[in-house]
Design a protein around this motif. Structure first.
Motif, PDB file in Angstrom:
ATOM      1  N   ASP A  41      91.555 117.452  27.642  1.00 37.77           N
ATOM      2  CA  ASP A  41      90.965 116.479  27.056  1.00 37.77           C
ATOM      3  C   ASP A  41      91.673 115.184  26.933  1.00 37.77           C
ATOM      4  O   ASP A  41      93.022 115.331  26.978  1.00 37.77           O
ATOM      5  N   PRO A  42      91.404 113.940  26.425  1.00 43.43           N
ATOM      6  CA  PRO A  42      92.187 112.756  26.623  1.00 43.43           C
ATOM      7  C   PRO A  42      93.335 112.883  25.636  1.00 43.43           C
ATOM      8  O   PRO A  42      94.545 112.472  26.061  1.00 43.43           O
ATOM      9  N   ILE A  43      93.104 113.312  24.559  1.00 45.84           N
ATOM     10  CA  ILE A  43      94.349 113.657  23.397  1.00 45.84           C
ATOM     11  C   ILE A  43      95.381 114.521  24.144  1.00 45.84           C
ATOM     12  O   ILE A  43      96.551 114.014  24.067  1.00 45.84           O
ATOM     13  N   ALA A  44      94.896 115.528  24.501  1.00 44.41           N
ATOM     14  CA  ALA A  44      95.938 116.300  25.088  1.00 44.41           C
ATOM     15  C   ALA A  44      96.580 115.825  26.548  1.00 44.41           C
ATOM     16  O   ALA A  44      97.862 115.995  26.675  1.00 44.41           O
ATOM     17  N   SER A  45      95.985 115.263  26.971  1.00 43.94           N
ATOM     18  CA  SER A  45      96.306 114.522  28.328  1.00 43.94           C
ATOM     19  C   SER A  45      97.439 113.532  27.721  1.00 43.94           C
ATOM     20  O   SER A  45      98.728 113.385  28.595  1.00 43.94           O
ATOM     21  N   THR A  46      97.113 112.692  26.829  1.00 46.24           N
ATOM     22  CA  THR A  46      98.325 111.686  26.429  1.00 46.24           C
ATOM     23  C   THR A  46      99.412 112.476  26.069  1.00 46.24           C
ATOM     24  O   THR A  46     100.695 111.916  26.279  1.00 46.24           O
ATOM     25  N   VAL A  47      99.497 113.555  25.252  1.00 43.53           N
ATOM     26  CA  VAL A  47     100.759 114.502  24.909  1.00 43.53           C
ATOM     27  C   VAL A  47     101.274 114.824  26.054  1.00 43.53           C
ATOM     28  O   VAL A  47     102.525 114.581  26.068  1.00 43.53           O
ATOM     29  N   ILE A  48     100.691 115.240  27.382  1.00 49.00           N
ATOM     30  CA  ILE A  48     101.465 115.552  28.369  1.00 49.00           C
ATOM     31  C   ILE A  48     102.101 114.421  29.081  1.00 49.00           C
ATOM     32  O   ILE A  48     103.030 114.447  29.363  1.00 49.00           O
ATOM     33  N   GLU A  49     101.166 113.548  29.083  1.00 43.26           N
ATOM     34  CA  GLU A  49     101.676 112.176  29.742  1.00 43.26           C
ATOM     35  C   GLU A  49     103.200 111.676  28.880  1.00 43.26           C
ATOM     36  O   GLU A  49     104.134 111.085  29.670  1.00 43.26           O
ATOM     37  N   ASP A  50     103.071 111.625  27.613  1.00 52.88           N
ATOM     38  CA  ASP A  50     104.090 111.293  26.817  1.00 52.88           C
ATOM     39  C   ASP A  50     105.288 112.267  27.183  1.00 52.88           C
ATOM     40  O   ASP A  50     106.537 111.634  27.201  1.00 52.88           O
ATOM     41  N   LEU A  51     105.001 113.454  27.429  1.00 51.43           N
ATOM     42  CA  LEU A  51     105.954 114.535  27.481  1.00 51.43           C
ATOM     43  C   LEU A  51     106.731 114.247  29.061  1.00 51.43           C
ATOM     44  O   LEU A  51     108.087 114.281  28.830  1.00 51.43           O
ATOM     45  N   VAL A  52     106.048 114.013  30.047  1.00 46.11           N
ATOM     46  CA  VAL A  52     106.480 113.687  31.204  1.00 46.11           C
ATOM     47  C   VAL A  52     107.742 112.457  30.994  1.00 46.11           C
ATOM     48  O   VAL A  52     108.602 112.534  31.639  1.00 46.11           O
ATOM     49  N   LYS A  53     107.231 111.475  30.580  1.00 44.51           N
ATOM     50  CA  LYS A  53     108.176 110.232  30.290  1.00 44.51           C
ATOM     51  C   LYS A  53     109.436 110.404  29.197  1.00 44.51           C
ATOM     52  O   LYS A  53     110.317 110.117  29.839  1.00 44.51           O
ATOM     53  N   ASP A  54     109.109 111.198  28.122  1.00 41.44           N
ATOM     54  CA  ASP A  54     109.962 111.586  27.186  1.00 41.44           C
ATOM     55  C   ASP A  54     111.219 112.526  28.008  1.00 41.44           C
ATOM     56  O   ASP A  54     112.397 112.483  27.770  1.00 41.44           O
ATOM     57  N   LEU A  55     110.767 113.660  28.645  1.00 43.09           N
ATOM     58  CA  LEU A  55     111.663 114.392  29.308  1.00 43.09           C
ATOM     59  C   LEU A  55     112.573 113.708  30.390  1.00 43.09           C
ATOM     60  O   LEU A  55     113.623 114.084  30.561  1.00 43.09           O
ATOM     61  N   SER A  60      94.461 107.513  33.755  1.00 42.96           N
ATOM     62  CA  SER A  60      95.665 107.273  32.550  1.00 42.96           C
ATOM     63  C   SER A  60      96.859 107.830  33.027  1.00 42.96           C
ATOM     64  O   SER A  60      97.777 107.145  32.710  1.00 42.96           O
ATOM     65  N   THR A  61      96.752 109.088  33.662  1.00 42.08           N
ATOM     66  CA  THR A  61      98.226 109.771  33.992  1.00 42.08           C
ATOM     67  C   THR A  61      98.668 108.763  34.959  1.00 42.08           C
ATOM     68  O   THR A  61     100.103 108.726  34.963  1.00 42.08           O
ATOM     69  N   ILE A  62      97.849 108.317  35.983  1.00 39.09           N
ATOM     70  CA  ILE A  62      98.558 107.710  37.087  1.00 39.09           C
ATOM     71  C   ILE A  62      99.424 106.272  36.736  1.00 39.09           C
ATOM     72  O   ILE A  62     100.595 106.076  36.825  1.00 39.09           O
ATOM     73  N   ARG A  63      98.686 105.730  35.593  1.00 39.60           N
ATOM     74  CA  ARG A  63      99.181 104.479  35.208  1.00 39.60           C
ATOM     75  C   ARG A  63     100.435 104.606  34.016  1.00 39.60           C
ATOM     76  O   ARG A  63     101.043 103.752  34.059  1.00 39.60           O
ATOM     77  N   ARG A  64     100.263 105.751  33.313  1.00 38.42           N
ATOM     78  CA  ARG A  64     101.394 105.766  32.182  1.00 38.42           C
ATOM     79  C   ARG A  64     102.547 106.595  32.669  1.00 38.42           C
ATOM     80  O   ARG A  64     103.703 106.323  32.203  1.00 38.42           O
ATOM     81  N   THR A  65     102.563 107.215  33.827  1.00 39.33           N
ATOM     82  CA  THR A  65     103.788 107.877  34.370  1.00 39.33           C
ATOM     83  C   THR A  65     104.316 107.636  35.643  1.00 39.33           C
ATOM     84  O   THR A  65     105.278 107.953  35.943  1.00 39.33           O
ATOM     85  N   GLY A  66     103.417 106.943  36.369  1.00 38.05           N
ATOM     86  CA  GLY A  66     104.044 106.628  37.804  1.00 38.05           C
ATOM     87  C   GLY A  66     104.748 105.183  37.862  1.00 38.05           C
ATOM     88  O   GLY A  66     104.208 104.141  37.155  1.00 38.05           O
ATOM     89  N   ASP A  67     105.698 105.008  38.406  1.00 36.24           N
ATOM     90  CA  ASP A  67     106.169 103.829  38.819  1.00 36.24           C
ATOM     91  C   ASP A  67     105.646 103.328  40.526  1.00 36.24           C
ATOM     92  O   ASP A  67     105.050 102.390  40.602  1.00 36.24           O
TER      93      ASP A  67
END
Length: 261
Positions: free
Chosen positions: A180-194, A212-219
């Motif tokens: 779901d969108p909230i769980a996705s945000t948690v995972i996206e934040d985790l990718v960046k935090d790690l 959202s995952t593409i835009r928030r985690t990709g360069d």
């Protein structure tokens, strides 16, 4: 000024399954510190690229270079010059093992570390992904998002007495699929935090369909379609590019060069 050399190079990679051509001469460079996302329609070979990079699958043709050295065979055929971890789309946990046994599986199987030392390492990894105190649970007792985080913990766990086992690159295959969108945000934040907090994870390649995952985690992005890389760009260029494939993909329109199956 010397141009930075890629740590992984794919050259002329081809892969078919039966008569279905999946990859048709793919060239790809991955650099240290990359946050690279492979995008494109379903069934275009994005996950196949990850499996070839990881050494889990051989290409039919083409060459793979790891830190400048040509790699032959699968990952188990030789000693690797680079440790590569992979987070699978479905988490790929062993249902009969506890969370701690899943995260520490490689250490239990391939190290001489004591049980207590492995527990300490695993607990640190679980703390890092926001799952402290969950080591004694089983996968069936976890939500989908929690299972994904366990798979992240496993990917960053290595034997500190053997620095060569520290993952230099992590491959994420649809890490937010089915969430779901909230769980996705948690995972996206985790990718960046790690990427910031972990000794591993400084470089990653991800496959994702989720906007959202593409835009928030990709360069850096590459667009794969019809077996070839059709476009390369940055996240900032998504909304300004004239490439019709990219524009159709992000607008979700049925009309355009991408064939709707």
């Amino acid at each position: 000024m010397t141009e930075k050399e890629p740590i992984i190079k794919l050259r002329g990679i081809k892969k078919s399954f039966g008569k279905n051509v999946i990859l048709d001469g793919v060239d790809l460079d991955i650099y240290q510190g990359d946050a690279l996302v492979i995008i494109g329609p379903s069934g275009t070979g994005k996950s196949t690229v990850l499996r070839i990079i990881s050494g889990l699958m051989l290409p039919d043709e083409g060459e793979i270079y790891i830190n400048g050295e040509k790699r032959e065979g699968l990952i188990d055929d030789h000693d690797n010059s680079m440790a590569i971890s992979m987070v699978f789309q479905q988490a790929a946990l062993f249902d009969s093992l506890t969370v701690r046994e899943n995260v520490g599986f490689f250490l239990y199987q391939h190290s001489r570390l004591s049980e207590e030392k492995i527990k300490d390492i695993v607990d640190q990894s679980l703390e890092m992904v926001g799952l402290p105190g969950k080591g004694d649970l089983y996968p069936a007792e976890l939500s989908g998002g929690m299972r994904k985080r366990v798979s992240f913990a496993r990917a960053v766990t290595f034997n500190p007495e053997n620095p060569l086992q520290r993952p230099e690159i992590i491959l994420y295959d649809e890490p937010t699929a089915g969430l779901d969108p909230i769980a996705s945000t948690v995972i996206e934040d985790l990718v960046k935090d790690l990427r910031v907090s972990s000794e591993a994870c400084k470089t990653y390649v991800m496959v994702s369909h989720q906007d959202s995952t593409i835009r928030r985690t990709g360069d850096r992005l590459i667009f794969l379609y019809n077996g070839k890389i059709q476009w390369q760009g940055t996240v900032g260029e998504i909304d300004t590019t004239d490439n019709e494939l990219v524009r159709q993909f992000f607008s979700a329109k049925r009309e355009g060069p991408i064939q709707v199956v």
